[in-house]
Design a protein around this motif. Structure first.
Motif, mmCIF file in Angstrom:
data_model
loop_
_atom_site.group_PDB
_atom_site.id
_atom_site.type_symbol
_atom_site.label_atom_id
_atom_site.label_comp_id
_atom_site.label_asym_id
_atom_site.label_seq_id
_atom_site.Cartn_x
_atom_site.Cartn_y
_atom_site.Cartn_z
ATOM 1 N N ARG A 1 0.735 -1.252 0.033
ATOM 2 C CA ARG A 1 -0.168 0.124 0.019
ATOM 3 C C ARG A 1 0.921 1.048 -0.061
ATOM 4 O O ARG A 1 0.643 2.097 -0.772
ATOM 5 C CB ARG A 1 -0.969 -0.087 1.173
ATOM 6 N N ALA A 2 1.698 1.353 0.891
ATOM 7 C CA ALA A 2 2.771 2.519 0.897
ATOM 8 C C ALA A 2 3.470 2.721 -0.641
ATOM 9 O O ALA A 2 3.696 3.805 -0.820
ATOM 10 C CB ALA A 2 3.833 2.030 1.915
ATOM 11 N N PHE A 3 4.016 1.721 -1.062
ATOM 12 C CA PHE A 3 4.752 1.669 -2.138
ATOM 13 C C PHE A 3 3.547 2.229 -3.347
ATOM 14 O O PHE A 3 4.079 3.136 -4.077
ATOM 15 C CB PHE A 3 5.080 0.107 -2.636
ATOM 16 N N TYR A 4 2.492 1.607 -3.598
ATOM 17 C CA TYR A 4 1.607 1.934 -4.650
ATOM 18 C C TYR A 4 1.110 3.567 -4.227
ATOM 19 O O TYR A 4 0.525 4.153 -5.410
ATOM 20 C CB TYR A 4 0.597 0.950 -5.147
ATOM 21 N N ASP A 5 1.057 3.742 -3.063
ATOM 22 C CA ASP A 5 0.410 5.208 -2.696
ATOM 23 C C ASP A 5 1.369 6.119 -2.814
ATOM 24 O O ASP A 5 1.057 7.413 -2.303
ATOM 25 C CB ASP A 5 -0.121 5.120 -1.092
ATOM 26 N N GLY A 6 2.649 6.063 -3.274
ATOM 27 C CA GLY A 6 3.572 7.048 -3.355
ATOM 28 C C GLY A 6 5.056 6.696 -3.346
ATOM 29 O O GLY A 6 5.905 7.380 -4.138
ATOM 30 N N LYS A 7 5.391 5.797 -2.429
ATOM 31 C CA LYS A 7 6.629 5.684 -2.309
ATOM 32 C C LYS A 7 7.567 5.132 -3.635
ATOM 33 O O LYS A 7 8.809 5.376 -3.653
ATOM 34 C CB LYS A 7 6.802 4.336 -1.018
ATOM 35 N N TRP B 1 8.599 4.427 -11.639
ATOM 36 C CA TRP B 1 8.240 3.115 -11.262
ATOM 37 C C TRP B 1 7.082 2.453 -11.513
ATOM 38 O O TRP B 1 6.549 1.362 -12.043
ATOM 39 C CB TRP B 1 8.791 3.012 -9.571
ATOM 40 N N LEU B 2 5.730 3.438 -11.020
ATOM 41 C CA LEU B 2 4.480 3.385 -11.264
ATOM 42 C C LEU B 2 4.140 3.039 -12.762
ATOM 43 O O LEU B 2 3.545 2.061 -13.104
ATOM 44 C CB LEU B 2 3.616 4.024 -10.388
ATOM 45 N N ALA B 3 4.611 3.724 -13.499
ATOM 46 C CA ALA B 3 4.426 3.958 -14.995
ATOM 47 C C ALA B 3 5.052 2.657 -15.445
ATOM 48 O O ALA B 3 4.387 2.153 -16.429
ATOM 49 C CB ALA B 3 5.186 5.122 -15.562
ATOM 50 N N ALA B 4 6.172 1.966 -15.190
ATOM 51 C CA ALA B 4 6.827 1.217 -15.705
ATOM 52 C C ALA B 4 5.927 -0.103 -15.228
ATOM 53 O O ALA B 4 5.947 -1.091 -16.042
ATOM 54 C CB ALA B 4 8.324 0.930 -14.990
ATOM 55 N N LEU B 5 5.371 -0.088 -14.137
ATOM 56 C CA LEU B 5 4.649 -1.248 -13.792
ATOM 57 C C LEU B 5 3.184 -1.364 -14.310
ATOM 58 O O LEU B 5 2.418 -2.295 -14.405
ATOM 59 C CB LEU B 5 4.523 -1.456 -12.390
ATOM 60 N N ALA B 6 2.649 -0.159 -15.071
ATOM 61 C CA ALA B 6 1.316 0.042 -15.457
ATOM 62 C C ALA B 6 1.167 -1.316 -16.427
ATOM 63 O O ALA B 6 -0.133 -1.836 -16.267
ATOM 64 C CB ALA B 6 1.154 1.363 -15.908
ATOM 65 N N PRO B 7 1.821 -1.576 -17.132
ATOM 66 C CA PRO B 7 1.309 -2.536 -18.226
ATOM 67 C C PRO B 7 1.405 -4.008 -17.707
ATOM 68 O O PRO B 7 0.845 -5.066 -18.379
ATOM 69 C CB PRO B 7 2.669 -2.475 -19.235
ATOM 70 N N ASN C 1 8.871 -5.045 -0.437
ATOM 71 C CA ASN C 1 9.897 -4.241 0.342
ATOM 72 C C ASN C 1 9.726 -3.246 1.228
ATOM 73 O O ASN C 1 8.590 -2.363 0.905
ATOM 74 C CB ASN C 1 11.131 -3.645 -0.578
ATOM 75 N N PRO C 2 10.179 -3.019 2.575
ATOM 76 C CA PRO C 2 11.231 -3.771 2.968
ATOM 77 C C PRO C 2 10.718 -5.232 3.735
ATOM 78 O O PRO C 2 9.426 -4.973 4.041
ATOM 79 C CB PRO C 2 11.669 -3.168 4.056
#
Ligand code: IYR
Length: 246
Positions: free
Chosen positions: A114-120, A125-131, A197-198
């Motif tokens: 949640r922390a990762f996808y909410d901004g961390k 990185w989020l754009a790279a994961l979008a597909p 992570n972590p």
């Protein structure tokens, strides 16, 4: 002395208990398991293996279908045959099928995600994961029959409680992880590499000591009937892109 128990496939002896692994003297033995194939046979075998690994797909839709522990044991033993720095075998695999432990891992992993996808992660990185269509929900951590939590042993501890250095830890554990993924695939199982992570929470949940660093969770099991994969993940680079022959 190393009495050979390291190599008997029982999985006992690595790291903390077998001083022979650390202090053994050089001794040459004739090459075991020599094999020889003709060029044609090699080409056939290589092509056959390529076809086999081409059918490997990371999946996220796991069926709850149980998988026998014996299968996982063989695959972990296969991973344990990986080469490693100074043959220290700086890895430990915690194979989890217990629903309560899987539940705890899911809860803790989803909190990190949640922390990762909410901004961390940051926008790039989020754009790279979008597909890939990934998000912070990880139901497969409970659905899949097995979570194999891979730990990297940052240093060993000898029988007399002395610290023993390990070498090329990330390379060694990476190779073993690749072999584990391949072994599971060849056994007929699907996998997903997962790195919430972590990952320190995994030490506590899996009961592993502080000299071991969580490396990855490998989710293993069968795909559901209606499992999908992202088209993006199947765009593999060509030989020209990944290799140069000189
Ligand atoms: N660990 C996250 C994010 C993630 C990161 C990469 I790089 C991927 O290839 C896929 C996912 C998650 O599992 O969702």
């Amino acid at each position: 002395m190393n009495d050979g128990t390291m190599n008997d496939g029982t999985g006992n002896g690595a790291g903390t208990s077998d001083a022979g692994l650390v202090t053994a003297a050089y001794e040459a033995i004739p090459l075991p398991d020599r094999r020889s194939f003709t060029d044609v046979e090699m080409a056939e075998r290589a092509a056959k293996f390529l076809e086999e690994v081409k059918t490997r797909h990371s999946i996220r839709d796991f069926a709850p279908t149980p998988v026998p522990r014996m299968v996982i044991e063989s695959c972990i033993l296969a991973a344990g045959r990986a080469p490693s720095g100074a043959n220290r075998q700086p890895w430990h695999f915690v194979a989890v099928s217990d629903p309560d432990i899987k539940h705890r891992i899911r809860k803790a992993a989803e909190a990190e995600e949640r922390a990762f996808y909410d901004g961390k992660a940051g926008d790039d990185w989020l754009a790279a994961l979008a597909p890939l269509g990934t998000d912070d929900e990880k139901p497969f951590l409970e659905t899949a029959p097995w979570l194999i939590v891979i730990f990297a042993e940052r240093y060993g501890v000898s029988a007399d409680r002395k610290i023993v250095k390990n070498y090329y830890i990330n390379e060694s554990v990476g190779i073993a992880t690749g072999m584990l993924i391949t072994a599971l695939h060849c056994a007929g199982l699907a996998t997903l590499t997962h790195t919430p992570n972590p990952m320190r929470f995994l030490n506590e949940i899996c009961g592993r000591p502080e000299n071991e660093k969580p490396y990855m969770i490998l989710v293993a099991g069968h795909a559901t009937e209606d499992a999908t994969v992202p088209r993006h993940a199947k765009r593999k680079k060509s030989l020209d892109e990944i290799a140069t022959f000189r």
